[in-house]
Design a protein around this motif. Structure first.
Motif, PDB file in Angstrom:
ATOM      1  N   ARG A 166       0.834  -1.206   0.000  1.00 30.84           N
ATOM      2  CA  ARG A 166       0.000   0.000   0.000  1.00 30.84           C
ATOM      3  C   ARG A 166       0.872   1.261   0.000  1.00 30.84           C
ATOM      4  NH1 ARG A 166      -5.257   0.569   1.430  1.00 30.84           N
ATOM      5  NH2 ARG A 166      -5.277  -1.486   2.450  1.00 30.84           N
ATOM      6  N   GLN A 167       1.912   1.250   0.821  1.00 25.24           N
ATOM      7  CA  GLN A 167       2.771   2.439   0.889  1.00 25.24           C
ATOM      8  C   GLN A 167       3.526   2.648  -0.417  1.00 25.24           C
ATOM      9  OE1 GLN A 167       4.960   1.407   4.462  1.00 25.24           O
ATOM     10  NE2 GLN A 167       3.698   2.736   5.734  1.00 25.24           N
ATOM     11  N   PHE A 168       3.963   1.561  -1.060  1.00 27.30           N
ATOM     12  CA  PHE A 168       4.641   1.707  -2.343  1.00 27.30           C
ATOM     13  C   PHE A 168       3.693   2.262  -3.403  1.00 27.30           C
ATOM     14  CE2 PHE A 168       5.566  -0.049  -6.552  1.00 27.30           C
ATOM     15  CZ  PHE A 168       6.801   0.543  -6.780  1.00 27.30           C
ATOM     16  N   LEU A 169       2.447   1.770  -3.428  1.00 32.14           N
ATOM     17  CA  LEU A 169       1.483   2.265  -4.418  1.00 32.14           C
ATOM     18  C   LEU A 169       1.113   3.719  -4.147  1.00 32.14           C
ATOM     19  CD1 LEU A 169      -0.828  -0.871  -4.825  1.00 32.14           C
ATOM     20  CD2 LEU A 169       0.995  -0.081  -6.331  1.00 32.14           C
ATOM     21  N   GLU A 170       1.129   4.112  -2.893  1.00 31.92           N
ATOM     22  CA  GLU A 170       0.897   5.527  -2.570  1.00 31.92           C
ATOM     23  C   GLU A 170       2.010   6.399  -3.145  1.00 31.92           C
ATOM     24  OE1 GLU A 170       0.532   5.536   1.638  1.00 31.92           O
ATOM     25  OE2 GLU A 170      -1.600   4.967   1.640  1.00 31.92           O
ATOM     26  N   GLU A 171       3.237   5.873  -3.122  1.00 30.91           N
ATOM     27  CA  GLU A 171       4.350   6.604  -3.734  1.00 30.91           C
ATOM     28  C   GLU A 171       4.147   6.753  -5.243  1.00 30.91           C
ATOM     29  OE1 GLU A 171       6.974   8.082  -2.321  1.00 30.91           O
ATOM     30  OE2 GLU A 171       6.148   7.586  -0.355  1.00 30.91           O
ATOM     31  N   LEU A 172       3.699   5.686  -5.891  1.00 27.80           N
ATOM     32  CA  LEU A 172       3.429   5.757  -7.329  1.00 27.80           C
ATOM     33  C   LEU A 172       2.332   6.776  -7.619  1.00 27.80           C
ATOM     34  CD1 LEU A 172       3.428   2.024  -8.551  1.00 27.80           C
ATOM     35  CD2 LEU A 172       5.198   3.735  -8.907  1.00 27.80           C
ATOM     36  N   GLN A 173       1.282   6.741  -6.812  1.00 24.65           N
ATOM     37  CA  GLN A 173       0.157   7.656  -7.016  1.00 24.65           C
ATOM     38  C   GLN A 173       0.568   9.108  -6.771  1.00 24.65           C
ATOM     39  OE1 GLN A 173      -3.381   7.510  -4.310  1.00 24.65           O
ATOM     40  NE2 GLN A 173      -4.469   6.873  -6.169  1.00 24.65           N
TER      41      GLN A 173
ATOM     42  N   SER B 236      -0.897  11.136 -10.687  1.00 28.79           N
ATOM     43  CA  SER B 236      -2.268  10.999 -10.187  1.00 28.79           C
ATOM     44  C   SER B 236      -3.142  10.125 -11.080  1.00 28.79           C
ATOM     45  CB  SER B 236      -2.909  12.386 -10.039  1.00 28.79           C
ATOM     46  OG  SER B 236      -2.917  13.061 -11.294  1.00 28.79           O
ATOM     47  N   ASN B 237      -2.663   9.754 -12.260  1.00 24.59           N
ATOM     48  CA  ASN B 237      -3.433   8.858 -13.122  1.00 24.59           C
ATOM     49  C   ASN B 237      -3.405   7.409 -12.626  1.00 24.59           C
ATOM     50  OD1 ASN B 237      -4.437  10.572 -15.220  1.00 24.59           O
ATOM     51  ND2 ASN B 237      -2.341  10.797 -15.958  1.00 24.59           N
ATOM     52  N   ILE B 238      -2.549   7.134 -11.646  1.00 22.70           N
ATOM     53  CA  ILE B 238      -2.475   5.787 -11.079  1.00 22.70           C
ATOM     54  C   ILE B 238      -3.480   5.666  -9.941  1.00 22.70           C
ATOM     55  CG2 ILE B 238      -1.012   4.157  -9.824  1.00 22.70           C
ATOM     56  CD1 ILE B 238       1.382   5.262 -11.345  1.00 22.70           C
ATOM     57  N   ARG B 239      -4.327   4.663 -10.037  1.00 29.36           N
ATOM     58  CA  ARG B 239      -5.316   4.371  -8.993  1.00 29.36           C
ATOM     59  C   ARG B 239      -5.110   2.936  -8.518  1.00 29.36           C
ATOM     60  NH1 ARG B 239      -5.890   9.062  -9.476  1.00 29.36           N
ATOM     61  NH2 ARG B 239      -7.746  10.290  -9.948  1.00 29.36           N
ATOM     62  N   PHE B 240      -5.393   2.698  -7.258  1.00 30.21           N
ATOM     63  CA  PHE B 240      -5.284   1.333  -6.757  1.00 30.21           C
ATOM     64  C   PHE B 240      -6.362   1.070  -5.724  1.00 30.21           C
ATOM     65  CE2 PHE B 240      -2.650   3.838  -3.872  1.00 30.21           C
ATOM     66  CZ  PHE B 240      -2.983   3.326  -2.624  1.00 30.21           C
ATOM     67  N   ARG B 241      -6.683  -0.199  -5.573  1.00 30.26           N
ATOM     68  CA  ARG B 241      -7.673  -0.618  -4.579  1.00 30.26           C
ATOM     69  C   ARG B 241      -7.318  -2.019  -4.092  1.00 30.26           C
ATOM     70  NH1 ARG B 241     -12.954  -1.528  -8.572  1.00 30.26           N
ATOM     71  NH2 ARG B 241     -11.946  -3.023  -9.969  1.00 30.26           N
ATOM     72  N   PHE B 242      -7.632  -2.289  -2.826  1.00 29.92           N
ATOM     73  CA  PHE B 242      -7.394  -3.593  -2.231  1.00 29.92           C
ATOM     74  C   PHE B 242      -8.720  -4.349  -2.181  1.00 29.92           C
ATOM     75  CE2 PHE B 242      -3.508  -1.601  -1.284  1.00 29.92           C
ATOM     76  CZ  PHE B 242      -2.589  -2.576  -0.921  1.00 29.92           C
ATOM     77  N   ILE B 243      -8.717  -5.578  -2.689  1.00 32.13           N
ATOM     78  CA  ILE B 243      -9.934  -6.369  -2.837  1.00 32.13           C
ATOM     79  C   ILE B 243      -9.787  -7.668  -2.052  1.00 32.13           C
ATOM     80  CG2 ILE B 243     -11.428  -7.583  -4.487  1.00 32.13           C
ATOM     81  CD1 ILE B 243     -10.473  -5.588  -6.616  1.00 32.13           C
ATOM     82  N   ASN B 244     -10.832  -8.018  -1.289  1.00 29.28           N
ATOM     83  CA  ASN B 244     -10.847  -9.298  -0.572  1.00 29.28           C
ATOM     84  C   ASN B 244     -11.154 -10.413  -1.576  1.00 29.28           C
ATOM     85  OD1 ASN B 244     -11.466 -11.543   1.062  1.00 29.28           O
ATOM     86  ND2 ASN B 244     -12.084 -10.198   2.750  1.00 29.28           N
ATOM     87  N   PRO B 245     -10.255 -11.396  -1.700  1.00 31.00           N
ATOM     88  CA  PRO B 245     -10.440 -12.422  -2.737  1.00 31.00           C
ATOM     89  C   PRO B 245     -11.335 -13.594  -2.321  1.00 31.00           C
ATOM     90  CG  PRO B 245      -8.357 -12.767  -1.634  1.00 31.00           C
ATOM     91  CD  PRO B 245      -8.979 -11.566  -0.979  1.00 31.00           C
ATOM     92  N   ASP B 246     -11.867 -13.576  -1.095  1.00 31.85           N
ATOM     93  CA  ASP B 246     -12.571 -14.748  -0.568  1.00 31.85           C
ATOM     94  C   ASP B 246     -13.716 -15.218  -1.463  1.00 31.85           C
ATOM     95  OD1 ASP B 246     -10.855 -14.880   1.508  1.00 31.85           O
ATOM     96  OD2 ASP B 246     -12.189 -13.988   2.996  1.00 31.85           O
ATOM     97  N   ASN B 247     -14.468 -14.275  -2.034  1.00 29.27           N
ATOM     98  CA  ASN B 247     -15.643 -14.649  -2.822  1.00 29.27           C
ATOM     99  C   ASN B 247     -15.356 -14.780  -4.309  1.00 29.27           C
ATOM    100  OD1 ASN B 247     -17.262 -14.596  -0.479  1.00 29.27           O
ATOM    101  ND2 ASN B 247     -17.523 -12.372  -0.676  1.00 29.27           N
ATOM    102  N   ILE B 248     -14.114 -14.538  -4.722  1.00 31.04           N
ATOM    103  CA  ILE B 248     -13.798 -14.585  -6.162  1.00 31.04           C
ATOM    104  C   ILE B 248     -12.585 -15.483  -6.429  1.00 31.04           C
ATOM    105  CG2 ILE B 248     -14.811 -12.348  -6.754  1.00 31.04           C
ATOM    106  CD1 ILE B 248     -12.024 -11.114  -6.497  1.00 31.04           C
ATOM    107  N   ARG B 249     -12.331 -16.419  -5.544  1.00 28.95           N
ATOM    108  CA  ARG B 249     -11.132 -17.262  -5.669  1.00 28.95           C
ATOM    109  C   ARG B 249     -11.098 -18.026  -6.988  1.00 28.95           C
ATOM    110  NH1 ARG B 249      -9.813 -19.971   0.240  1.00 28.95           N
ATOM    111  NH2 ARG B 249      -9.512 -18.014   1.375  1.00 28.95           N
TER     112      ARG B 249
END
Length: 546
Positions: A76-83, A87-100
């Motif tokens: 997360r901290q590395f992606l914040e550095e990229l962003q 600012s065209n870089i976007r990221f999101r964290f997704i729980n994979p439990d229901n989409i394995r």
């Protein structure tokens, strides 16, 4: 009163000025010793020209072991550095439990971890993957690559150190519109498509691949040279038929015109089918006609097979239980299991690689820089050929005196200006654009033709990095992918693999053993401090007002 108002007014002006400046001037400070949150100039140059939205989905969300929450935080901290850089870089964290199931179909295989908590071991499954989406392209990013690590904590440390390279490499793949071209040479009995499938399928996501048959040299040699030089790299994987002088000149001119080469050469014929079916085989020198060509570049492949006490295992039937044969995995010294050069970008943190009936490489003195990449252990034995090799020899007890030949070179990187093997010789055909020396160039030579060969299981190609019988993991695939990236790297991306990060991990065994002591301290110490403060305060108060 006026002075107080002036001070208040000045304070308000100062606050407003600081807010205004902070909005206009943005600066992040990295106070870590290893500068893990500082983007390299290579990464900055890569994303500076990004003018469309790039979305990164990270599947590190949910309930998983505490130490791997560290990987989530660092990602997360590395992606914040990229962003922050674009600012065209976007990221999101997704729980994979229901989409394995959907993630597995995309090629994101879960990792099963052994977790130790309160002195007890348990299993946990996580999806250490990210997915980059840019315009109509997608690219997967492995956040927990298979690396050479003594423990799970060391593997985690390697993963965090590799974050910048993993993301930068994948972003470069989706941003690149003009892919470099790789020629897979055929026409001299090289490995088939299905035998190279595991390697080529991964290369195909980043490079343009095409077969190039050297048979065309016989019809129109000058056109063959011209066509081959349009490629950036040539893969020569286990040729079994002798090269003609015309074919050698074609490869030679490809090199002097700047083409990179990856050689995987068997200089000894060793038919493993005969070994398994008949229990023995004859290993004898194979004349490919390449000796003079490689000699001019500063290397020579000998005909001596290398046996190593540090070896991969092969399955052998050792008995029967009822009508069912019992198999046992035994060390086969003709299959050296070799740790790669830990100090080079190509092989750093790569798992040990497996070689099969590899031969010794000699380097010659010339102006070419030679970097050993694959070197055997010191416990080796050189076996001259021709030689009858019996499968029953696997039961013989080795002695250290017998295996005392020392380190043997099995893979080498050559860098410099290569001199043509035909610079001072009669050429088999005339070329209008003959070059006697190349510019700065690179090639890699491995003395095992099967180094990039994947196994076949039920007619389907098996992963190059795993043995289908023993399930042992090897670093061959990662080594070759890194090697090709290094040979074709013009912007220095591959150098990001050298990044080092030092994490200070909790000693779990010590923490568990001293758990009660520290719990007691955490309860009693604050109360003791409060009691001492109360006594001192009451003593001071009584003394003051008596």
């Amino acid at each position: 009163m006026n002075k107080k108002l002036q001070h208040i007014a000045l304070a308000l002006v100062a606050v407003l000025l600081i807010n205004f400046v902070s909005k206009k001037v943005f600066k992040r400070f990295d106070l870590t010793q290893d500068k893990r949150y500082t983007l390299s100039p290579i990464s900055k140059n890569l994303i500076d020209d990004l003018d469309d939205m790039l979305l990164i989905n990270v599947y590190l969300e949910g309930d998983f072991p505490s130490e791997f929450q560290r990987l989530q935080i660092e990602t997360r901290q590395f992606l914040e550095e990229l962003q922050a850089e674009n600012s065209n870089i976007r990221f999101r964290f997704i729980n994979p439990d229901n989409i394995r199931e959907r993630l597995v179909k995309k090629g994101m295989m879960p990792s099963q971890l052994t977790v130790e908590e309160d002195g007890k071991l348990s299993e946990a499954i996580i999806f250490p993957w990210a997915e980059i989406e840019y315009q109509d392209k997608t690219q997967l990013v492995s956040l927990l690559p298979n690396t050479l690590a003594a423990s799970q904590e060391a593997q985690l440390q390697n993963a965090i150190a590799s974050l910048e390279y993993s993301f930068a490499n994948s972003i470069n793949t989706v941003l690149t519109t003009d892919k470099k071209k790789i020629a897979v040479l055929t026409g001299n009995g090289e490995l088939s498509d299905i035998e190279l499938y595991s390697l080529l399928s991964d290369l195909g996501t980043k490079y343009r691949l095409a077969k190039f048959t050297l048979d065309s040299v016989a019809k129109n040699p000058e056109k063959a040279v011209s066509d081959l030089t349009t490629y950036d790299l040539a893969i020569i994987a286990k040729p079994t038929q002798k090269f003609t002088a015309e074919e050698k000149l074609t490869i030679d001119q490809f090199i002097t015109h700047g083409g990179k080469t990856l050689w995987m050469i068997d200089n000894v014929q060793a038919d493993t089918d005969s070994l398994y079916n008949e229990g023995k085989m004859l290993a004898y020198p194979r004349d490919l006609g390449l000796t003079d060509l490689l000699f001019s570049y500063g290397v020579r492949i000998n005909n001596q097979l290398v046996q190593d006490l540090y070896a991969a295992k092969i399955p052998l039937a050792t008995g029967n239980v009822g009508n069912q044969p019992q198999f046992q995995n035994l060390d086969w010294f003709y299959h050296p299991l070799v740790g790669s050069n830990p100090n080079h970008t190509i092989s750093k943190n790569v798992l040990p690689v497996r070689l099969r009936f590899a031969t010794q490489i000699d380097t010659l003195q010339n102006n070419i820089q030679k970097t050993p990449l694959i070197v055997s252990s010191v416990l080796t034995k050189l076996v001259g050929t021709p030689k009858i090799i019996k499968l029953s020899s696997i039961a013989e007890e080795p002695t250290q005196e017998e295996f005392s030949a020392g380190n043997q070179l099995l893979g080498v990187l050559l860098e410099g200006e290569f001199t043509s093997a035909y610079a001072n010789r009669i050429k088999p055909f005339e070329l209008s654009d003959f070059k006697a020396t190349s510019g700065a160039n690179k090639m890699i030579l491995i003395s095992d033709g099967d180094f990039g060969k994947n196994q076949i299981l039920r007619g389907q190609p098996y992963d190059l990095g795993i043995d289908k019988w023993t399930q042992q993991r090897f670093g061959n695939k990662d080594f070759l992918l890194n090697a090709i990236d290094y040979l074709l790297d013009d912007n220095g991306l591959i150098s990001l693999r050298n990044k080092n990060v030092q994490l200070h991990m909790l000693d779990k065994q010590k923490a568990y053993a001293e758990k009660g002591t520290w719990q007691l301290i955490n309860i009693i110490f604050p109360l003791a401090v409060l009691a001492i403060f109360g006594l001192i305060f009451n003593f001071y108060r009584k003394k003051k007002y008596q």
